[in-house]
Design an enzyme around this catalytic site. Structure first.
Site, PDB file in Angstrom:
ATOM      1  N   GLY A  52      -8.025 -48.929  -0.605  1.00 25.37           N
ATOM      2  CA  GLY A  52      -8.222 -50.085  -1.466  1.00 25.37           C
ATOM      3  C   GLY A  52      -6.889 -50.672  -1.865  1.00 25.37           C
ATOM      4  N   GLN A  57      -1.168 -55.526  -7.219  1.00 26.98           N
ATOM      5  CA  GLN A  57      -0.287 -54.591  -6.509  1.00 26.98           C
ATOM      6  C   GLN A  57       0.622 -55.302  -5.507  1.00 26.98           C
ATOM      7  OE1 GLN A  57      -3.684 -51.769  -5.490  1.00 26.98           O
ATOM      8  NE2 GLN A  57      -1.969 -50.370  -5.745  1.00 26.98           N
ATOM      9  N   CYS A  94      -2.745 -43.714  -5.515  1.00 27.46           N
ATOM     10  CA  CYS A  94      -2.630 -45.169  -5.619  1.00 27.46           C
ATOM     11  C   CYS A  94      -1.431 -45.607  -4.792  1.00 27.46           C
ATOM     12  CB  CYS A  94      -2.414 -45.534  -7.092  1.00 27.46           C
ATOM     13  SG  CYS A  94      -2.203 -47.293  -7.383  1.00 27.46           S
ATOM     14  N   LEU A  95      -1.556 -46.705  -4.055  1.00 31.09           N
ATOM     15  CA  LEU A  95      -0.439 -47.161  -3.222  1.00 31.09           C
ATOM     16  C   LEU A  95       0.771 -47.563  -4.069  1.00 31.09           C
ATOM     17  CD1 LEU A  95      -2.259 -49.215  -0.428  1.00 31.09           C
ATOM     18  CD2 LEU A  95      -1.297 -46.918  -0.266  1.00 31.09           C
ATOM     19  N   GLU A 137      -9.871 -49.904  -8.088  1.00 32.02           N
ATOM     20  CA  GLU A 137      -9.362 -51.254  -7.783  1.00 32.02           C
ATOM     21  C   GLU A 137      -9.693 -52.226  -8.910  1.00 32.02           C
ATOM     22  OE1 GLU A 137      -7.199 -51.325  -5.604  1.00 32.02           O
ATOM     23  OE2 GLU A 137      -7.796 -49.423  -4.720  1.00 32.02           O
ATOM     24  N   HIS A 140      -7.271 -52.080 -11.725  1.00 34.14           N
ATOM     25  CA  HIS A 140      -6.008 -52.794 -11.490  1.00 34.14           C
ATOM     26  C   HIS A 140      -6.089 -54.236 -11.998  1.00 34.14           C
ATOM     27  CE1 HIS A 140      -3.312 -50.176  -9.297  1.00 34.14           C
ATOM     28  NE2 HIS A 140      -4.238 -49.834  -8.415  1.00 34.14           N
TER      29      HIS A 140
HETATM   30 NI    NI Z   1      -4.192 -48.246  -7.039  1.00 34.55          NI
END
Ligand code: NI
Length: 170
Positions: A52, A57, A94-95, A137, A140
């Site tokens: 996701g 982000q 999380c990225l 997501e 965020h």
């Molecule tokens: Ni994330």
């Protein structure tokens, strides 16, 4: 990687970038620019093997996220939870926090409503990891991060680890 693919890869903002703590705005215009942005979100998520990715982000404060898990792709524009059941605890990453994982409690099942790139309302149900991905997501989009669910002790340990990785001061 071809140039065409490279052009679609957006830079992922890493914690503690302040953009990650901001609240995103509702999407009101459903045009080619939006479709193009959603394509780029998918491409940027896939190149990092994510499940996701949310617009903040990549520095865009709009209520847009994508999820891809178990062979299914979801576009979440202005998403809302309309029902939820149960509880699960599992490891989450999380990225925006490369290499950091922590156990987070989430509902086991959710039903959400979101718009697609044309503005049409879609209803999705997600169980287990899919529910977790939807909710992560969606968080965020209101500036909430998975570390916000942890105890102060655990959160501070992660902050220390992150600052070491990024070369931040103390
Ligand atoms: Ni994330």
């Amino acid at each position: 990687m071809s140039n065409e693919i490279k052009d679609n890869i957006l830079e992922i903002r890493k914690y503690p970038d302040p953009v990650l703590k901001k609240v995103s705005e509702e999407v009101t215009v459903f045009d080619d620019e939006l479709s193009d942005f959603v394509k780029k979100l998918f491409a940027s998520m896939r190149v990092h093997d994510g499940v996701g990715l949310a617009a903040p982000q990549v520095g865009v404060l709009k209520k847009i996220a994508v999820v891809e898990y178990d062979g299914k792709s979801y576009v979440l524009i202005n998403p809302k939870v309309i029902d939820q059941k149960g509880i699960q605890e599992s490891e989450e990453g999380c990225l925006s926090f490369p290499g950091i994982y922590a156990n987070v409690m989430r509902p086991q099942w959710v039903k959400i409503e979101a718009q697609d790139v044309n503005g049409n309302i879609q209803v999705f149900e997600g169980e287990g990891y899919t529910a977790r991905a939807f909710l992560h997501e969606m968080d965020h989009l209101t500036g909430k991060l998975f570390i916000d669910y942890l105890s102060n002790l655990k959160r501070n340990a992660i902050k220390k680890k992150v600052s070491k990785h990024t070369g931040g001061h103390f």
